[in-house]
Design an enzyme around this catalytic site. Structure first.
Site, PDB file in Angstrom:
ATOM      1  N   ASP A   1       0.682  -1.189   0.003  1.00  8.17           N
ATOM      2  CA  ASP A   1      -0.132  -0.031  -0.089  1.00  8.17           C
ATOM      3  C   ASP A   1       0.947   1.197   0.135  1.00  8.17           C
ATOM      4  OD1 ASP A   1      -1.710  -1.738   0.355  1.00  8.17           O
ATOM      5  OD2 ASP A   1      -2.679  -1.169   2.415  1.00  8.17           O
TER       6      ASP A   1
ATOM      7  N   GLU B   1     -11.646  -1.250   1.679  1.00 10.88           N
ATOM      8  CA  GLU B   1     -10.376  -0.630   2.270  1.00 10.88           C
ATOM      9  C   GLU B   1      -9.764   0.385   1.119  1.00 10.88           C
ATOM     10  OE1 GLU B   1      -7.554  -3.518   3.461  1.00 10.88           O
ATOM     11  OE2 GLU B   1      -7.628  -4.799   1.891  1.00 10.88           O
TER      12      GLU B   1
END
Length: 761
Positions: free
Chosen positions: A266, A518
């Protein structure tokens, strides 16, 4: 963020029918029931087989109802006849046991059973028996047969009486669900009392309690789109031979303090909070990413940098872990960042406390990061970090808190308070959009299964989905715990030490449908706000949907998207279901991607650059195949709230789309032995670890070639008609010369009056 979230997989072995075999009225029937009946039929005697066959026939009819719901009177009569015939045959066979061994019973479909049994036994009698004995035996057989018929009649009478009494006491459908069941073509007389009681619990509330809902129907459509591998939404294929680990990922590890080859997943750029454009910090682009040692619970954020606009993946450098070394217990997960006026970075991130038995207590935090720049050495370093503090942990009402979560089934229930994305609205007010779980406003629980609003399809589809959930213990359990949400809070005006000014209801929620949505990302294009988020379908409740995705593709990841005229509410799904991107290759291929993040393209309000990481963590693609930055690609935003993946691709790790960004060599194809294959040698057909899935039904697809960003030649206008020639204006006449004015008379000098009489005159 996935692998180290301590999310325990739910057992799939618990799939069983909660309410027993569904009747012919049920829309959904587990295939395992029919299989079990067939298996048992192989182990019983012939006289029992008739009854089992009748049951199997009815089960097969159930499957027909599942697909159509249209039942004729003839089929109903036939089923009832089969059941009656089966019961009659069982009684006759049992009555005949007094004279014949079970093995000698010949079961037939009419009343000749007893006669045939008598004949069979007569034929098997010893040849030295006298005719009188045979005659007496025949008489006895006839008497016993008559007794059997009488017993059968009494049994049938008792059954009829019992059925009549049962019918009188049968539960009844009430209210709106009664009409829905009837409209769906279901024979209500075949519903069990348990089914009726469950159906009567359904609530038909008309308003969503927690923002726009990702419904059960949406989820099925997203899975269907993934399975179909529609080129408009499928992540483009990447050239596997070109993918490499990130050179800048070899650095000091935050936990060990040693130089390690780290993975990176990420990631997010330092952006302008209003426009979303990548900030130019003294000629550099700055990106923050989660990094860690493979196969280790090592999750920390690092600062990476490169010259602004530099597309070369090899030129990225690492300034090190933002929060220093030696922090194994307190970790950092995803977030966002923007520049302050003094050039410092205002960081928003997820602070994760693992001290509570590694339960990953997540909190949204903020800190101010100051940098050093040594231009002559082309080096950026972290000077110090100030104002590190918790901003939000949930309020219990709109968003679930850690303490609320601890009281639940922690093994099955996902905890989420993370991935804060910063955005300023048109007026300069600052907000954080984040991943969460719903609070008591619309909380998780078994009651969510009875909320009609959660289903989102036609009444007939909703009815089938409702019965599907009730009939599958694992789906029901997942549905009970699912309460994923994308939340939003407004911050106060303290830029470097922000606090919460207002907590809003979620922008998106998925009660009963999914427990994890998410990495939210909101961008403003024109006058609209576009919200995107990543999700794994196996975090959803519908086992059938995500298992079908795994079987077809070998992965179940997606990016979903919504659009609104307002930042804080009113979002509608893009592409009808919310699907924007879907997986294209198995999860253990080198080119598998996740954690999609959209970055605006400067000068365009209809395109976004999609970034992600490539190769799932933990070296699932093979030893040394680390998670790294993926090539980026363009996504077209269409005016009708649809999107299209474009055939425009960059090098790995490109965050700024410009004229130098495109690299066609990074594009791959779905061909096993092609030089630019999306699979490395040996990956084709390799089973995915978690389910050992092989034989994927992958389909080739080609992204759309975008129209060049040049003005199109307008259509040739019609030749205008020649206007009428206007009249020639008349030449005006010469005006008359005005008369010369007369010379005014010169007034005479008045005589001065001096006497009184003269003054009066």
């Amino acid at each position: 963020m996935l692998e180290n979230k301590n999310h325990k997989k739910m057992s799939l072995s618990g799939k069983s029918l909660l309410m027993g075999t569904l009747s012919t009225a049920a829309i959904v029937l587990s295939a395992s029931t029919v299989n079990a009946a067939t298996t048992n039929a192989d182990n019983v005697t012939k006289n029992q087989t008739v009854a089992v066959s009748a049951t199997t026939t009815n089960n097969e009819t159930n499957n027909q109802v599942s697909s159509s719901s249209e039942k004729t009177a003839d089929s109903k009569t036939e089923k009832d006849t089969n059941l009656t015939s089966a019961a009659t045959k069982e009684v006759k066979a049992d009555a005949a046991k007094t004279t014949s061994p079970v093995n000698n019973v010949k079961t037939v479909a009419d009343t000749t059973t007893t006669t045939k049994e008598t004949t069979d036994n007569t034929e098997k009698s010893p040849v030295n028996f006298s005719a009188d004995v045979k005659k007496n035996d025949a008489v006895k057989q006839d008497e016993k047969a008559a007794t059997a018929v009488k017993a059968n009649t009494e049994v049938k009478a008792n059954e009829t009486s019992t059925k009549s009494a049962s019918k009188d006491n049968k539960a009844e459908l009430k209210g709106q669900i009664k009409d829905i069941v009837k409209e769906s073509g279901v024979d209500t007389s075949k519903l069990t009392d348990d089914q009726i009681n469950e159906l009567n619990k359904i609530s038909f509330s008309k308003e969503a309690k927690s923002g726009t809902q990702l419904t059960y129907s949406d989820f099925k459509k997203i899975a269907k789109t993934l399975i179909e591998q529609d080129a408009r939404y499928a992540v483009p294929f990447f050239n596997a031979s070109k993918i490499k680990n990130m050179p800048a990922a070899k650095t000091l590890d935050a936990q060990t303090g040693k130089v390690e080859d780290l993975e990176i997943w990420d990631s997010w750029p330092v952006q302008d909070a209003k426009t979303g454009y990548v900030s130019n910090w003294n000629g550099y682009q700055l990106v923050i990413g989660m990094m860690g040692v493979p196969n280790t619970n090592d999750n920390h954020i690092y600062l990476l940098y490169n010259k602004y606009g530099d597309n070369n993946f090899n030129n990225w450098k690492n300034a090190g872990p933002i929060f220093g070394l030696g922090t194994p217990v307190i970790q950092q997960w995803s977030g966002s960042a923007t520049l302050n006026k003094d050039g410092s970075i205002q960081l928003y991130y997820t602070k994760v406390d693992t001290s509570d038995n590694n339960t990953n207590h997540q909190k949204i935090a903020s800190a101010t990061v100051y940098l050093n720049l040594e231009k002559n050495q082309d080096k950026i370093s972290i000077a110090h970090v100030d104002n590190d503090h918790i901003v939000f942990e949930g309020d219990g009402y709109h968003y679930q808190t850690y303490n609320q979560w601890k009281k639940t089934n922690k093994g099955a229930d996902n905890i989420a308070m993370r991935d804060a994305h910063v955005i300023d609205d048109k007026d300069g007010n600052r907000y954080l959009v984040f991943e969460a779980s719903t609070g008591t406003e619309n909380y998780q629980g078994a009651d969510q299964i009875y909320q009609w609003l959660n289903y989102g399809g036609t009444n007939k589809d909703n009815l089938g989905d409702f019965l599907q959930i009730l009939s599958n213990s694992d789906i029901k359990d997942r549905a009970k715990w699912s309460n994923a949400a994308i939340g939003i809070i407004k911050l106060n005006n303290d830029t470097k030490n922000p606090g919460v000014e207002k907590v809003y209801t979620p922008l998106i929620s998925a009660p009963m449908v999914s427990d994890e949505i998410e990495r939210p990302d909101v961008v403003r294009l024109g006058n609209k706000y576009y919200l995107f988020a990543a999700t794994r379908l196996n975090r959803g409740s519908n086992d059938d949907a995500w298992m079908a995705a795994n079987k077809a593709v070998g992965d179940n990841v997606a990016m979903i998207g919504y659009v609104s005229d307002n930042l804080t509410h009113g979002y509608v799904p893009l592409n009808e279901s919310g699907v924007v991107l879907t997986a294209s290759v198995p999860a253990n291929w080198r080119t598998a991607t996740y954690s999609y993040y959209a970055v605006p393209v400067e000068g365009r309000d209809d395109q976004l650059l999609i970034t992600s990481y490539i190769t799932n963590r933990g070296e699932v693609a093979g030893k040394g195949m680390h998670a790294t930055w993926a090539p980026s690609f363009l996504l077209q935003i269409n005016p009708d709230n649809t999107t299209t993946v474009l055939a425009k691709m960059t090098n790995q790790g490109d965050w700024i789309w410009d004229d130098s960004s495109e690299n066609a060599d990074m594009m791959g194809v779905l061909e096993k032995d092609a030089p630019n294959s999306a699979a490395l040698p040996g990956e084709w057909g390799k089973p995915v670890d978690w389910d050992l899935i092989g034989g994927y039904n992958l389909k080739p697809h080609q992204p759309v070639t975008p129209i060049p960003n040049v003005p199109t030649t307008p259509e040739k206008p019609e030749n205008p008609t020649t206007p009428n020639t206007p009249d020639t204006p008349h030449t005006p006449t010469t005006p008359n010369t005005p008369d010369t004015p007369r010379t005014p008379e010169v007034p005479t000098t008045p005589v001065k009056k001096t006497t009184q009489s003269e003054l009066r005159s």
